[in-house]
Design a protein around this motif. Structure first.
Motif, PDB file in Angstrom:
ATOM      1  N   HIS A 145       0.833  -1.204   0.000  1.00 35.67           N
ATOM      2  CA  HIS A 145       0.000   0.000   0.000  1.00 35.67           C
ATOM      3  C   HIS A 145       0.869   1.255   0.000  1.00 35.67           C
ATOM      4  CE1 HIS A 145      -3.457  -2.537   0.807  1.00 35.67           C
ATOM      5  NE2 HIS A 145      -2.825  -3.075   1.836  1.00 35.67           N
ATOM      6  N   HIS A 146       0.318   2.356  -0.526  1.00 36.62           N
ATOM      7  CA  HIS A 146       1.019   3.638  -0.520  1.00 36.62           C
ATOM      8  C   HIS A 146       0.649   4.391   0.749  1.00 36.62           C
ATOM      9  CE1 HIS A 146       2.343   7.667  -1.614  1.00 36.62           C
ATOM     10  NE2 HIS A 146       3.000   7.139  -2.639  1.00 36.62           N
ATOM     11  N   PRO A 147       1.632   4.959   1.456  1.00 38.33           N
ATOM     12  CA  PRO A 147       1.350   5.625   2.742  1.00 38.33           C
ATOM     13  C   PRO A 147       0.332   6.752   2.654  1.00 38.33           C
ATOM     14  CG  PRO A 147       3.704   5.325   2.460  1.00 38.33           C
ATOM     15  CD  PRO A 147       3.071   4.950   1.158  1.00 38.33           C
ATOM     16  N   ALA A 148       0.315   7.480   1.535  1.00 42.79           N
ATOM     17  CA  ALA A 148      -0.578   8.635   1.424  1.00 42.79           C
ATOM     18  C   ALA A 148      -2.016   8.249   1.134  1.00 42.79           C
ATOM     19  CB  ALA A 148      -0.079   9.586   0.339  1.00 42.79           C
ATOM     20  N   GLY A 149      -2.246   7.008   0.706  1.00 35.33           N
ATOM     21  CA  GLY A 149      -3.595   6.634   0.313  1.00 35.33           C
ATOM     22  C   GLY A 149      -4.198   5.474   1.077  1.00 35.33           C
ATOM     23  N   TRP A 150      -3.494   4.999   2.106  1.00 38.79           N
ATOM     24  CA  TRP A 150      -3.982   3.812   2.808  1.00 38.79           C
ATOM     25  C   TRP A 150      -4.345   4.126   4.252  1.00 38.79           C
ATOM     26  CZ3 TRP A 150      -2.225   1.291   7.211  1.00 38.79           C
ATOM     27  CH2 TRP A 150      -2.849   0.070   7.499  1.00 38.79           C
ATOM     28  N   SER A 151      -5.438   3.550   4.699  1.00 36.99           N
ATOM     29  CA  SER A 151      -5.789   3.525   6.121  1.00 36.99           C
ATOM     30  C   SER A 151      -6.493   2.203   6.373  1.00 36.99           C
ATOM     31  CB  SER A 151      -6.690   4.710   6.501  1.00 36.99           C
ATOM     32  OG  SER A 151      -7.891   4.667   5.752  1.00 36.99           O
ATOM     33  N   PRO A 152      -6.435   1.682   7.589  1.00 39.87           N
ATOM     34  CA  PRO A 152      -7.003   0.356   7.853  1.00 39.87           C
ATOM     35  C   PRO A 152      -8.522   0.389   7.908  1.00 39.87           C
ATOM     36  CG  PRO A 152      -6.240   1.325   9.887  1.00 39.87           C
ATOM     37  CD  PRO A 152      -5.834   2.271   8.800  1.00 39.87           C
ATOM     38  N   ARG A 153      -9.141  -0.715   7.557  1.00 41.12           N
ATOM     39  CA  ARG A 153     -10.574  -0.840   7.794  1.00 41.12           C
ATOM     40  C   ARG A 153     -10.805  -0.837   9.304  1.00 41.12           C
ATOM     41  NH1 ARG A 153     -12.524  -6.139   4.769  1.00 41.12           N
ATOM     42  NH2 ARG A 153     -10.861  -6.950   6.147  1.00 41.12           N
ATOM     43  N   ALA A 154     -11.928  -0.283   9.730  1.00 34.62           N
ATOM     44  CA  ALA A 154     -12.188  -0.133  11.166  1.00 34.62           C
ATOM     45  C   ALA A 154     -12.044  -1.454  11.911  1.00 34.62           C
ATOM     46  CB  ALA A 154     -13.582   0.455  11.386  1.00 34.62           C
ATOM     47  N   GLN A 155     -12.553  -2.548  11.320  1.00 35.66           N
ATOM     48  CA  GLN A 155     -12.507  -3.836  12.011  1.00 35.66           C
ATOM     49  C   GLN A 155     -11.091  -4.419  12.057  1.00 35.66           C
ATOM     50  OE1 GLN A 155     -14.089  -3.127   9.175  1.00 35.66           O
ATOM     51  NE2 GLN A 155     -14.308  -4.904   7.803  1.00 35.66           N
ATOM     52  N   ASP A 156     -10.186  -3.871  11.190  1.00 38.04           N
ATOM     53  CA  ASP A 156      -8.820  -4.396  11.155  1.00 38.04           C
ATOM     54  C   ASP A 156      -7.853  -3.619  12.041  1.00 38.04           C
ATOM     55  OD1 ASP A 156      -9.633  -6.298   9.360  1.00 38.04           O
ATOM     56  OD2 ASP A 156      -8.939  -5.196   7.585  1.00 38.04           O
ATOM     57  N   ALA A 157      -8.270  -2.447  12.536  1.00 36.68           N
ATOM     58  CA  ALA A 157      -7.353  -1.601  13.310  1.00 36.68           C
ATOM     59  C   ALA A 157      -6.754  -2.322  14.516  1.00 36.68           C
ATOM     60  CB  ALA A 157      -8.059  -0.320  13.736  1.00 36.68           C
ATOM     61  N   PRO A 158      -7.535  -3.069  15.318  1.00 37.47           N
ATOM     62  CA  PRO A 158      -6.917  -3.784  16.448  1.00 37.47           C
ATOM     63  C   PRO A 158      -5.877  -4.806  16.007  1.00 37.47           C
ATOM     64  CG  PRO A 158      -9.301  -3.653  16.722  1.00 37.47           C
ATOM     65  CD  PRO A 158      -9.004  -3.210  15.331  1.00 37.47           C
ATOM     66  N   SER A 208      -3.651  10.641   5.780  1.00 35.35           N
ATOM     67  CA  SER A 208      -2.706   9.550   6.023  1.00 35.35           C
ATOM     68  C   SER A 208      -1.314   9.999   5.572  1.00 35.35           C
ATOM     69  CB  SER A 208      -3.144   8.308   5.251  1.00 35.35           C
ATOM     70  OG  SER A 208      -4.327   7.794   5.812  1.00 35.35           O
ATOM     71  N   PRO A 209      -0.256   9.445   6.199  1.00 36.51           N
ATOM     72  CA  PRO A 209      -0.272   8.310   7.116  1.00 36.51           C
ATOM     73  C   PRO A 209      -0.653   8.626   8.559  1.00 36.51           C
ATOM     74  CG  PRO A 209       1.986   8.976   6.695  1.00 36.51           C
ATOM     75  CD  PRO A 209       1.134   9.818   5.796  1.00 36.51           C
TER      76      PRO A 209
END
Length: 446
Positions: free
Chosen positions: A76-89, A116-117
């Protein structure tokens, strides 16, 4: 307590290192400090991460461990990626394991929390306090995007460079977040340390007699679609002509690191036509290193933050070129570049028309620009700063005529502020949206 610091540029890392050395994050012995480096270039794979640039090793000594954010989240590219809410933990568990954080409490220091990031990091470490640090002029403007309550409630403070002494940042102020300036002396000291290698590079590049007496700053504004590439090339040529107008026959142009090599042709043509000796600095050296080593008599740019670092940190006279064009082009009105652009336009002399070469009066600058920036910031994000309305309306009523170029008539009209067009009853009656609302209200009556 473990402190995790995120930095995407060498300049950002210098800012946070200065804050550490000034004691703004507590004593070194009481914390384990981890640095996470990110590379947000369009194609990170073909660019050099800032931690491998000359001088960066002098920053890394402040940290107990250094990790790559790009490697952690690849592909993933740092500027365009964030985790899905259920995956954050799951991501927090994975990062704690990868960075050897264990179960210890963690606090985060990151750059712009609006994107992001940094936004991704704040979502992953959902229970950690957040320190936001800003190294540019955008800190004096309003928060661009909405910050969720569970995130902004964890933000402890905004750390910023004190480039306009006495001017308070607007960033995150709607959430009650306090601003704290990083001591200027600490910033200058850190920049001097990391600039030692760059100074040697400059000594080689500028070994010939007749060292440049003016520095021109490129920004690569076409990359963010503010102007075209041809217009930006002409903007740089205007800088050369402005330097010649001010009496300089030897100049150094520092292009933006991402700018294409082709931008140099119009610049060289303008210099040749005027008999100006031009040096283009292609080496990866911070602008602040250039200021400290070269000690120029003038710095010219459009609305780069480096204009105010030259003035505030090194006492060098500064001037602007092309802000009139950008004020007309920057869209939408909420564009975060509007505040740096407004600040530079209002504070600095026009290199093409005004007298230049005198150091900027920083003592009175905050008093001069604060009401203007409040008004522009309110017009950009009026819903977030409702408490400013009366103050802004009064100021516009008294001062709009002399500052009209910073405001759009359509925006003033929509906000019902002085300078807007009066809304006529007949026009409202003809408006299809208004007519539909009226019909719904009438239909709902018993």
């Amino acid at each position: 307590m473990i402190q995790v610091f995120f930095a995407a540029t060498q300049y950002a890392a210098a800012t946070v290192t200065a804050a550490l050395r000034a004691g703004l994050f507590g004593p070194r012995a009481a914390h384990r400090r981890v640095l996470v480096v990110s590379n947000v270039a369009a194609v990170p794979e073909v660019t050099t991460p800032w931690d491998r640039m000359p001088g960066s090793e002098r920053l890394l000594t402040e940290f107990d461990a250094v990790h790559s954010w790009n490697a952690c989240i690849a592909p993933h590219h740092p500027a365009g990626w964030s985790p899905r809410a259920q995956d954050a933990p799951l991501w927090e568990r994975a990062l704690r394991l990868a960075w050897d954080l264990g179960d210890a409490p963690v606090e985060i220091a990151c750059e712009s929390i609006q994107a992001s990031p940094s936004r991704a990091v704040a979502e992953i470490f959902a229970d950690s306090p957040l320190h936001v640090y800003a190294d540019g002029l955008m800190s004096y403007g309003p928060t661009r995007n909405r910050i969720p309550q569970d995130m902004h409630s964890r933000i402890v403070r905004v750390l910023h460079l004190d480039l306009v002494p006495g001017l308070r940042p607007m960033l995150l102020s709607e959430y009650g977040v306090a601003a704290e300036a990083v001591p200027t002396g600490a910033v200058v000291d850190v920049l001097a340390r990391i600039g030692q290698d760059g100074a040697r590079t400059l000594a080689d590049v500028l070994a010939a007699p007749g060292r440049p007496t003016a520095v021109l700053l490129g920004q690569y504004l076409s990359a963010i679609d503010l102007i075209t590439g041809e217009e930006e090339a002409e903007l740089h040529a205007r800088m050369v002509r402005a330097a010649a107008r001010a009496g300089h026959d030897s100049v150094l142009f520092k292009p933006h690191p991402s700018a294409p090599a082709g931008y140099g042709a119009p610049l060289e043509a303008a210099a040749a036509a005027l008999g100006v000796r031009l040096t283009v600095l292609h080496e990866p050296v911070l602008a602040e290193t250039v200021f400290a080593h070269l000690k120029p008599r003038l710095v010219i740019g459009c609305f780069s933050t480096a204009l105010l670092t030259a003035a505030a940190l090194y006492g060098i006279p500064v001037a602007r070129v092309g802000t009139d064009l950008l004020l007309d082009r920057v869209t939408p009105y909420e564009n975060s570049n509007r505040v740096p652009l407004t600040l530079i336009d209002a504070a600095l002399p026009d290199a093409e028309h005004d007298a230049v070469g005198t150091p900027l009066d920083l003592d009175s600058l905050a008093q001069r620009v604060a009401p203007l920036l409040s008004a522009v910031g309110y017009c950009m994000q009026s819903r977030k700063h409702r408490g400013l309305r009366d103050e802004v309306a009064a100021w516009l009523g008294a001062h709009l005529a002399e500052h009209a170029r910073y405001f759009k008539k359509r925006r003033l009209t929509s906000l019902g502020l002085p300078g807007g067009s009066p809304v006529r009853a007949a026009a409202l009656r003809r408006n299809p949206v208004v007519r539909r609302v009226v019909r719904r209200i009438r239909a709902a009556r018993p």
